[in-house]
Scaffold this active site. Structure first.
Site, PDB file in Angstrom:
ATOM      1  N   THR A  47       7.356  -3.814  -8.251  1.00  0.00           N
ATOM      2  CA  THR A  47       6.976  -2.405  -8.153  1.00  0.00           C
ATOM      3  C   THR A  47       7.411  -1.640  -9.393  1.00  0.00           C
ATOM      4  OG1 THR A  47       7.206  -2.494  -5.749  1.00  0.00           O
ATOM      5  CG2 THR A  47       7.207  -0.319  -6.770  1.00  0.00           C
ATOM      6  N   THR A  48       8.671  -1.850  -9.803  1.00  0.00           N
ATOM      7  CA  THR A  48       9.204  -1.149 -10.970  1.00  0.00           C
ATOM      8  C   THR A  48       8.474  -1.554 -12.241  1.00  0.00           C
ATOM      9  OG1 THR A  48      11.345  -1.172  -9.836  1.00  0.00           O
ATOM     10  CG2 THR A  48      11.362  -0.527 -12.140  1.00  0.00           C
ATOM     11  N   TYR A 110      -1.920  -1.380   2.779  1.00  0.00           N
ATOM     12  CA  TYR A 110      -3.214  -0.752   3.085  1.00  0.00           C
ATOM     13  C   TYR A 110      -3.881  -1.355   4.323  1.00  0.00           C
ATOM     14  CZ  TYR A 110      -7.681   1.573   2.699  1.00  0.00           C
ATOM     15  OH  TYR A 110      -8.782   2.329   2.991  1.00  0.00           O
ATOM     16  N   ARG A 141       6.208   2.182   1.272  1.00  0.00           N
ATOM     17  CA  ARG A 141       5.090   1.969   0.352  1.00  0.00           C
ATOM     18  C   ARG A 141       3.917   1.259   1.013  1.00  0.00           C
ATOM     19  NH1 ARG A 141       5.623   2.593  -5.214  1.00  0.00           N
ATOM     20  NH2 ARG A 141       7.714   3.066  -5.971  1.00  0.00           N
ATOM     21  N   ILE A 206      18.346  -6.245  -5.567  1.00  0.00           N
ATOM     22  CA  ILE A 206      17.267  -6.238  -6.556  1.00  0.00           C
ATOM     23  C   ILE A 206      17.130  -4.781  -6.967  1.00  0.00           C
ATOM     24  CG2 ILE A 206      14.832  -6.682  -6.991  1.00  0.00           C
ATOM     25  CD1 ILE A 206      15.032  -9.024  -5.033  1.00  0.00           C
TER      26      ILE A 206
END
Length: 294
Positions: A47-48, A110, A141, A206
């Site tokens: 993600t980062t 999603y 998310r 993490i």
């Protein structure tokens, strides 16, 4: 007991971009900065790392480059998750072929699989690779949470060895630990919860914070494992304001901004992410100054 991929702090490293692609020369500097300051593993294309706006070619090139440049100095973990199971398989197999030490697989977003669907999704991928898998649970998310009971079922697979827990629910983390014991290593996915999750049997974090403070993040973990719990807790709370500033807007906007202010040429954020400005930018700048980072 399954093998532990790493113990301590892994950096969820940013991807430095140019206007046209990935800035691999700057990525070398970021990797070296982390390894030289004690980071225990590199997580690439997470993600980062803005993996959701990287092309397939960029994604693959960045994984391959990182494996080759790190050259076994620390484990390399590649984010290869997707809401398309077959695509996740293909990308995971590619990452395995270039030598990653483990995969990080986010829950399908999603389309929001059921708990039974999550079991089928992750097991389907795990059956088709030969490297360890870290599940990534970040319901804020993805819109779906991996229930503790689902974790227990997934932990029966020999290649599903760990979970990055970013639900923010410590009661859930405790239940995962109770149900899975040593069959599923737990890593904190939130920098403000490192010590609490270590106290529940976690093996590390993490981390976004590691991008700017790799030594200090590593030390939070290493002190805890040395039995110096108070010293570990003191570091956790000392940097809490900075951690909060790194999440004053959605990750990775603040951390990429911070690295830019620190002199790294990390390049632009990719749309739809938008540069920081106004009060939030000043909050971040103030925290960086107070921690002698700029």
């Amino acid at each position: 007991m399954k093998n532990v991929i790493f113990t301590g702090a892994a950096v969820a490293i940013v991807t430095p971009f140019t206007e046209n692609g990935v800035n691999f020369e700057e990525l070398k500097k970021l990797i070296d900065f982390n390894i030289e300051n004690g980071t225990d593993a590199i997580v690439i294309t997470g993600t980062t790392g803005e993996s959701s706006t990287m092309s397939d070619e960029e994604h693959k090139e960045t994984i391959k480059f990182t494996v080759e440049y790190v050259n076994k100095r620390v484990p390399v973990i590649a984010g290869t998750g997707s809401n398309d199971t077959l695509y996740a398989v293909a990308l995971s197999q590619y990452a395995e072929s270039v030598g990653v030490d483990a995969l990080l697989l986010v829950t399908p977003y999603y389309n929001k699989a059921t708990q039974s669907g999550l079991v089928k999704h992750f097991n389907y991928i795990a059956d088709r690779v030969n490297v360890p898998i870290i599940l990534y649970n970040v319901p804020s998310r993805t819109g779906v949470n991996i229930a503790p009971e689902t974790c227990a079922g997934l932990a029966k697979h020999p290649r599903i060895v760990a979970i990055k827990e970013a639900s923010g629910d410590l009661s859930q983390v405790a239940k995962i630990r109770a149900l899975c014991k040593d069959d599923l290593t737990i890593y904190s996915g939130n920098d403000d919860e490192i010590v609490p999750i270590l106290s529940l049997g976690g093996k590390g974090v993490i981390s976004v914070l590691s991008n700017v403070m790799p030594k200090e993040t590593h030390d939070i973990c290493s002190l805890y494992f040395e039995g110096k719990v108070r010293e570990s807790e003191n570091l956790q709370t000392k940097y809490l304001s900075l951690i909060n500033a790194l999440f004053v807007e959605v990750n990775p906007i603040p951390v990429k901004t911070a690295l830019g202010l620190m002199g790294y040429n990390v390049g632009p954020l990719r749309m739809p992410l938008f540069p920081m400005e106004g009060k939030n930018l000043e909050t971040l700048r103030t925290e960086l100054k107070s921690n002698n980072l700029i």
